[in-house]
Design an enzyme around this catalytic site. Structure first.
Site, short mmCIF file in Angstrom:
data_model
loop_
_atom_site.label_atom_id
_atom_site.label_comp_id
_atom_site.label_asym_id
_atom_site.label_seq_id
_atom_site.Cartn_x
_atom_site.Cartn_y
_atom_site.Cartn_z
CG ASN A 10 -85.55 48.02 -8.64
OD1 ASN A 10 -84.96 47.22 -9.35
ND2 ASN A 10 -84.96 49.09 -8.16
CE LYS A 42 -83.32 44.49 -7.22
NZ LYS A 42 -82.37 44.14 -8.28
CG ASP A 65 -86.05 54.22 -14.54
OD1 ASP A 65 -84.93 53.70 -14.41
OD2 ASP A 65 -86.69 54.22 -15.60
CD GLN A 90 -79.56 39.99 -4.94
OE1 GLN A 90 -78.50 40.33 -5.44
NE2 GLN A 90 -80.74 40.28 -5.47
N GLY A 93 -81.86 51.86 -6.39
CA GLY A 93 -80.52 51.45 -6.77
C GLY A 93 -79.65 52.61 -7.20
CB CYS A 115 -78.03 39.14 -12.45
SG CYS A 115 -76.44 39.70 -13.03
N PRO A 170 -79.70 45.77 -3.87
CG PRO A 170 -80.14 43.55 -4.43
CD PRO A 170 -80.81 44.83 -4.02
C1 LIG Z 1 -73.64 48.53 -10.47
C2 LIG Z 1 -74.88 47.72 -10.30
C3 LIG Z 1 -74.82 46.49 -9.68
C4 LIG Z 1 -75.98 45.73 -9.51
N1 LIG Z 1 -75.89 44.54 -8.84
C5 LIG Z 1 -77.03 43.86 -8.56
C6 LIG Z 1 -77.00 42.70 -7.75
O1 LIG Z 1 -75.94 42.27 -7.26
N2 LIG Z 1 -78.18 42.10 -7.48
C7 LIG Z 1 -79.39 42.54 -7.99
O2 LIG Z 1 -80.44 41.95 -7.73
N3 LIG Z 1 -79.44 43.63 -8.77
C8 LIG Z 1 -78.30 44.31 -9.03
N4 LIG Z 1 -78.37 45.46 -9.75
C9 LIG Z 1 -79.69 45.96 -10.19
C10 LIG Z 1 -80.26 46.92 -9.13
O3 LIG Z 1 -80.46 46.25 -7.90
C11 LIG Z 1 -81.60 47.50 -9.60
O4 LIG Z 1 -82.53 46.47 -9.79
C12 LIG Z 1 -81.48 48.28 -10.91
O5 LIG Z 1 -80.36 49.14 -10.87
C13 LIG Z 1 -82.75 49.09 -11.18
O6 LIG Z 1 -83.04 49.97 -10.12
P1 LIG Z 1 -82.65 51.53 -10.20
O7 LIG Z 1 -83.32 52.09 -11.42
O8 LIG Z 1 -83.15 52.10 -8.92
O9 LIG Z 1 -81.18 51.59 -10.35
C14 LIG Z 1 -77.23 46.21 -9.98
C15 LIG Z 1 -77.28 47.44 -10.62
C16 LIG Z 1 -76.14 48.21 -10.78
C17 LIG Z 1 -76.25 49.55 -11.45
#
Ligand SMILES: Cc1cc2nc3c(=O)[nH]c(=O)nc-3n(C[C@H](O)[C@H](O)[C@H](O)COP(=O)(O)O)c2cc1C
Length: 382
Positions: free
Chosen positions: A214, A152, A216, A81, A238, A112, A25
């Site tokens: 989750n 999460k 990187d 979510q 993400g 968050c 998300p």
């Molecule tokens: C622009 C942005 C918005 C995000 N919004 C949410 C969110 O609404 N809910 C959530 O659980 N995590 C949110 N995240 C965190 C991501 O879901 C994820 O946990 C985080 O980016 C780490 O994963 P990654 O390394 O694959 O990016 C957000 C991340 C980014 C970059």
């Protein structure tokens, strides 16, 4: 990276997810148009979670929130979510989703790190209050009927206040279907590298339910490696998908053992950009609003390509599809996928002070909800 066709499918309650890959998300990003693009590249395989929806705004039927919970007719299962800090409001929101058949899976946000959320004891701050977390999960699961509820979370607030192992145990005890862990604390924000060992530790700690890893995953090879190194049951991707929805095609190929799809040329990337902007306009019911919303994606799509700062600026100021078409046509579209497009993208800023309610860390078992905790939040965040 070799394919790992032996990885079992991920079970989220009644839903079988193959390959075990979930679109994270992301507020302002993983709306219906972006999920559609990712699903098109994956051939419909995987799980695609909505951006975070504030429970209070949902139960109050806030107009923007009602739009955010829109799913395309072909999305199955529909994953939503929710964010909430008050057990009663979370319970009401879940009941509303069930009664009105608004989704097939509910994920709860305890990760968050942004100050407007943690200041009120929400998101990544919440699991520190073990009993409050338990109450929220009890209300959510108790009202969810047959819908699976997942959570999460991050590792904790900071290295001195980790919460993920306790939260995982509480989740199991309260009937949560699966847990996803972003291997960073709130204090780490998006800096450094995600701690995949914590994912392995959580997997050992809660063998009863699927654990999703989750943090990187920038390529399909990273996803396969995370599964192998941590023993997790699935991965959540993400930032790696920002401006790169075809990563889902790569992920499917890696898990199914097919050859990796060819990386797109700039011409193909431009085609996806145009489609993304068009879908946003259809979703918002207004072409200009769609193109304006698309602006934030431009830098991600063009990362590493030789585009020039003036053209990047023009693309990021476009207001109509015709203007976007004209700018895209001006690009040197025959460029191959550049090395510079690999690796981290999106937010990477590190260490921030975590803003918490007064006295939050004094009693991990206190169960009071911060007064007005959701009132000042707009409909989404992250
Ligand atoms: C622009 C942005 C918005 C995000 N919004 C949410 C969110 O609404 N809910 C959530 O659980 N995590 C949110 N995240 C965190 C991501 O879901 C994820 O946990 C985080 O980016 C780490 O994963 P990654 O390394 O694959 O990016 C957000 C991340 C980014 C970059």
């Amino acid at each position: 990276m070799t394919a790992d066709a032996t990885a079992p499918a991920l079970r989220i309650g009644p839903h079988t997810v193959w390959p075990p890959v979930v679109l994270a998300p992301m507020a302002g990003i993983t709306n219906a148009p972006f999920r559609t693009l990712c699903r098109e590249f994956s051939g419909g395989k995987g799980l695609f979670v909505s951006e975070m929806i504030t429970t209070r705004a949902l139960v109050e039927r806030n107009d923007k929130t009602m739009q955010l919970i829109h799913f395309d007719g072909s999305e199955k299962p529909r994953s939503i979510q929710l964010y909430g800090v008050d057990p009663v409001t979370v319970g009401k929101a879940v009941r509303m989703i069930v009664d009105e058949d608004l989704a097939d899976h509910i994920d709860l946000n305890f990760g968050c790190p942004v100050p407007k959320v943690t200041r009120k004891g929400g998101g990544s701050a919440l699991p520190y209050k073990r009993n409050l977390l338990r109450s929220i999960l009890r209300e959510a699961v108790g009202n969810a009927g047959d819908l699976p509820v997942t959570i999460k979370m991050r590792k904790g607030i900071d290295d001195d206040h980790t919460t993920y192992l306790d939260a995982g145990r509480i989740a199991v005890e309260e009937g949560v279907t699966a847990v996803a862990l972003h291997g960073r604390t709130a204090a780490e924000h998006y800096g450094g590298t995600a701690d995949w060992e914590a994912i392995a530790r959580l997997k050992e700690h809660v063998p009863e339910i699927p654990v999703l890893g989750n943090g990187d995953i920038w390529s399909a090879a990273d996803a396969v490696r995370m599964m192998r190194e941590t023993g997790c049951d699935g991965v959540v991707v993400g930032r790696g998908c920002l401006g790169r929805p075809w990563l889902f095609g790569d992920l499917v190929a890696a898990f199914e053992g097919g050859g990796a799809p060819a990386a797109p040329t700039l011409r193909e990337v431009a085609g996806v950009m145009r489609r993304h902007a068009g879908l946003l306009g259809e979703w918002l019911g207004d072409e200009e609003r769609g193109v304006v919303d698309f602006r934030k994606h431009v830098a991600w799509y063009t990362k590493g390509f030789s585009v020039g700062s003036e053209m990047r600026r023009k693309l990021a100021m476009t207001s109509s599809l015709a203007e976007l078409d004209a700018h895209l046509a001006d690009l040197d579209l025959d460029q191959e996928w550049p090395d510079g497009a690999e690796g981290p993208r999106g937010r990477t800023a590190g260490s921030k002070r975590v803003v918490l309610p007064d006295g939050w860390l004094e009693d991990p078992y206190d169960c009071s909800v911060v007064v007005g905790a959701e009132a000042e939040l707009d409909t989404s965040g992250g």
